[in-house]
Each structure stands twice: as structure tokens, then as C-alpha cells.
Design an enzyme around this catalytic site. Sequence first.
Site, PDB file in Angstrom:
ATOM      1  N   CYS A 198       0.820  -1.210   0.000  1.00 18.88           N
ATOM      2  CA  CYS A 198       0.000   0.000   0.000  1.00 18.88           C
ATOM      3  C   CYS A 198       0.854   1.260   0.000  1.00 18.88           C
ATOM      4  CB  CYS A 198      -0.940   0.005   1.197  1.00 18.88           C
ATOM      5  SG  CYS A 198      -0.097  -0.088   2.799  1.00 18.88           S
TER       6      CYS A 198
ATOM      7  N   HIS B 168      19.114   0.415  -0.203  1.00 20.87           N
ATOM      8  CA  HIS B 168      17.690   0.758  -0.184  1.00 20.87           C
ATOM      9  C   HIS B 168      16.849  -0.451   0.203  1.00 20.87           C
ATOM     10  CE1 HIS B 168      13.969   2.795  -1.308  1.00 20.87           C
ATOM     11  NE2 HIS B 168      13.630   1.704  -1.968  1.00 20.87           N
TER      12      HIS B 168
END
Length: 432
Positions: free
Chosen positions: A50, A95
Site C-alpha cells: 500500500c 535501499h
Amino acid sequence: MAIVVAGISHQGAALAVREKIAYRPAELLPTLAELRRASGLREAVLLSTCNRTEIYAVEGDEDVAPTIWRTLSDRLGEESSTYGYVRRDRDAISHLFHVASGLDSMVLGEAQIHGQVRDAWTACRSECSAVLNRLFQTSLLVAGRVRNETAIGRGAASVSSAALQLARQIFGSLAGRRAMVLGAGEMAELALECLVNEGVRAAIVANRTYERAQALAARHGAQAMHYDECWQALPEVDVLLCSTAAPRPVVTMDHVRPAMAGRRDRPLCILDIAVPRDVEPSVGTLDNVFLYDLDDLRAVVTTNVERRRAELPTADELIAAEVERYWQWFAGLAAVPVLTDFRGEMERLREREVSNALRQLDHLGPADRAVVEQLSRALMNKFLHGPTVRLRAAAANGRGLGIVDAVRYLFGLDDASRTESRSDRDHHHDLT
């Protein structure tokens, strides 16, 4: 060969953008297959939650980022790269490790992303090989270390988790407890999901619109009740969570005092996460009623988030070390093909020059020819031994990619086929 990630997250895009580029599990492999056909990527994983949609890829000679942006833009209906980011090599590795550890999440240190990273990798395994398999496996191990070796995930860091933390302070465990939720909006659903995950035995959902209460209850195995009837169940409830959109309090002394009369000193925890408040403040003065409003919950969240942020330097240091460890392994992969090409090119040159020499020494017998052949091999191996050892060492200490590029350039390995063709022409000219 390079590792690249291109994506969009809550850091640069609103929910309205993120929800348009969210992928269902069944869409992951077809999307990656299309990307493979449209670009030079070798491996890929699509992570979609999401709060983020990211594509991790191992690219060959072609930059895959433009193709990724085209794919996301087609889905979004506008240019997607303006919302996103591209990271390469060490930055891409770092990352992913931060993402899997919950350090790039909207709620710092949240644990759900660990499972989402694992599920994305599992779903995309058919599009992965050695590089991404090792990268994602390492990211999960790193996330586990961050969670176990720091306090980055300790303490509630969202309103719903803070509500559970306060309820646990009263009951110890929520397993087997009864809960009732007033409201059927997004916050109410998130809170109900948290309660069910904590082992609440029975849950009731009440809302002024009964159909919405039914839909929410059905999604989480709860019982729906008409709003006017729910107060009859209050004497049996341990936790009452309120999240309506009412303009004035809906839980009053007249509702709670009679319910407490027959509870035989059993505590009632009331969690009011509504704005404006759903519960009259005076309710909190009743014996065995523990009332917490949104300010109480936010104070818990703020304290815990500050504690989590204090752990960031330790977590970053741990991740940086793991990034370098993975990078050394990845850089070492580049040394293997260049060593093969290097020795192969040297062997072709050796064979050609020995062949030229032996044509001019046609008086030599087989034994003498074998000596010449052996001498040339021994010289070549001695000449190549030092560069081979140093190239492997450079790969091991993380300098491999730069050294590899230098070797390819100095010895013209990228132009090996062109060199060979030119050599063949020169050889034909010598014979004529």
C-alpha cells in the site's frame, strides 16, 4: 551488469497515486515477463504494497529504468518518474535492506514489510537467479538482525498499536478477551484487525449504518450489531474501541454506568480514537474504567518513535556493513567472466603466434615442436598468474568492478571478436 531499483513510495507520492500502481499478486509475473521482453533485464522482483511499488532488476548493457517508468506510467495514466526514484548498485542494495528492515516505512520500524518483501521474492522466484536470490535472502537476514540487535521495532508506533499497548497494560494478554468496535471506517477496521491478530476471542462491530457494520464484521470474522442494540452487550465487553464520525459523544455515563454495575470489578478499557471524541470525559471517573483518548495514544506513539529514532545510527551502521559484504560478493561475480575472456583471448594469441613460428621452423621434429608449445604455455601462464591473482583479490575487497572495466579496456576484451577478425585478415595477408 548492474543492480537497479526504480519505484514510487509514500516518500514522494500521495495515496491516490500509489493505489493506481499497486499490483495484485497474480499480476507480478506477467508484468515482469513483459518487462523482460521490452528491455535487457536479466532478473527482476516486483514489490507492491500500500505504501510502495518497486521493481528490482539486474540489467545487462541496456538501462532498464526507462522501460520500468513506461510500464508504471501506462498504469498510472500519467508520467510516473516525477513521483519516483532510481537507485543503482550499492545504493540499490542499501535501499532494499532499509526497506526490509522497516526503516523506509511510513511507521518507522514496522514489522509487516518484512513479510511483504519475503512474499514478493517468493512470488517472483521464477524471474530471479543468483544475484537477486542472494540479495533478497540477505535483506531478510539483515532485517532480522536489525530487529533483534536494535530497539528499532520496540514499542507502539501507530495509533492502533498504541491502543493495543495500553490495553495489554491492563489485561496482560488480549487472547480470549471480548472487544466491541463502534464505527466502520478505515481507522476502525485497522483497529479491529489488530485486535483480532492479538487473539481477541469475540468481536462486535456496531455502526449507525448496519450494512457497513456487516461488511466490516464479515471481513474479520466478527459479529455485526445494530447501533441501538450494542449497549446490551457492553457488560460482557473487555475492550471498547470508538472510532465514529459523530459530531458529539456517543458513549455516555448513561451507557457505561449500568454496564459496570454487573461486571463484578472486571475492568473495562475504552480506547477513543475519534475526533471529535466519542466518549464523555466523565466516563473515565468510573471505578474500573480505563479511558484513553487520542492525545493519550499519540503521547505513547511519540515517546516510542523517539526511542526508535535513537536506534537509527546503530541500524544504519549494521546495514552499511552488510551492504559492503554483499557488494564484495557481487563485484566478484564480474571477475569470473572477464578472467575467462582474458585467458581465452591470450590463449588465442598464443596459438596463433606459435602456429606462425612453427611454420617457419618446419625442420623441427615432433619432440622439438612440443617443447616450443610447452614453452609458450608456460610463459603465458606466468604472465597471467599475477594479473589473475590481483583481479580476484580486487573483487574480494570490493574494487572488482573498476578493475574489471580497466582489464576489459586495456586488453580490448569487448572488441575480442573484432580483434580476431582483424588478426585473421593480417594472417591471410602474411600468407599471400
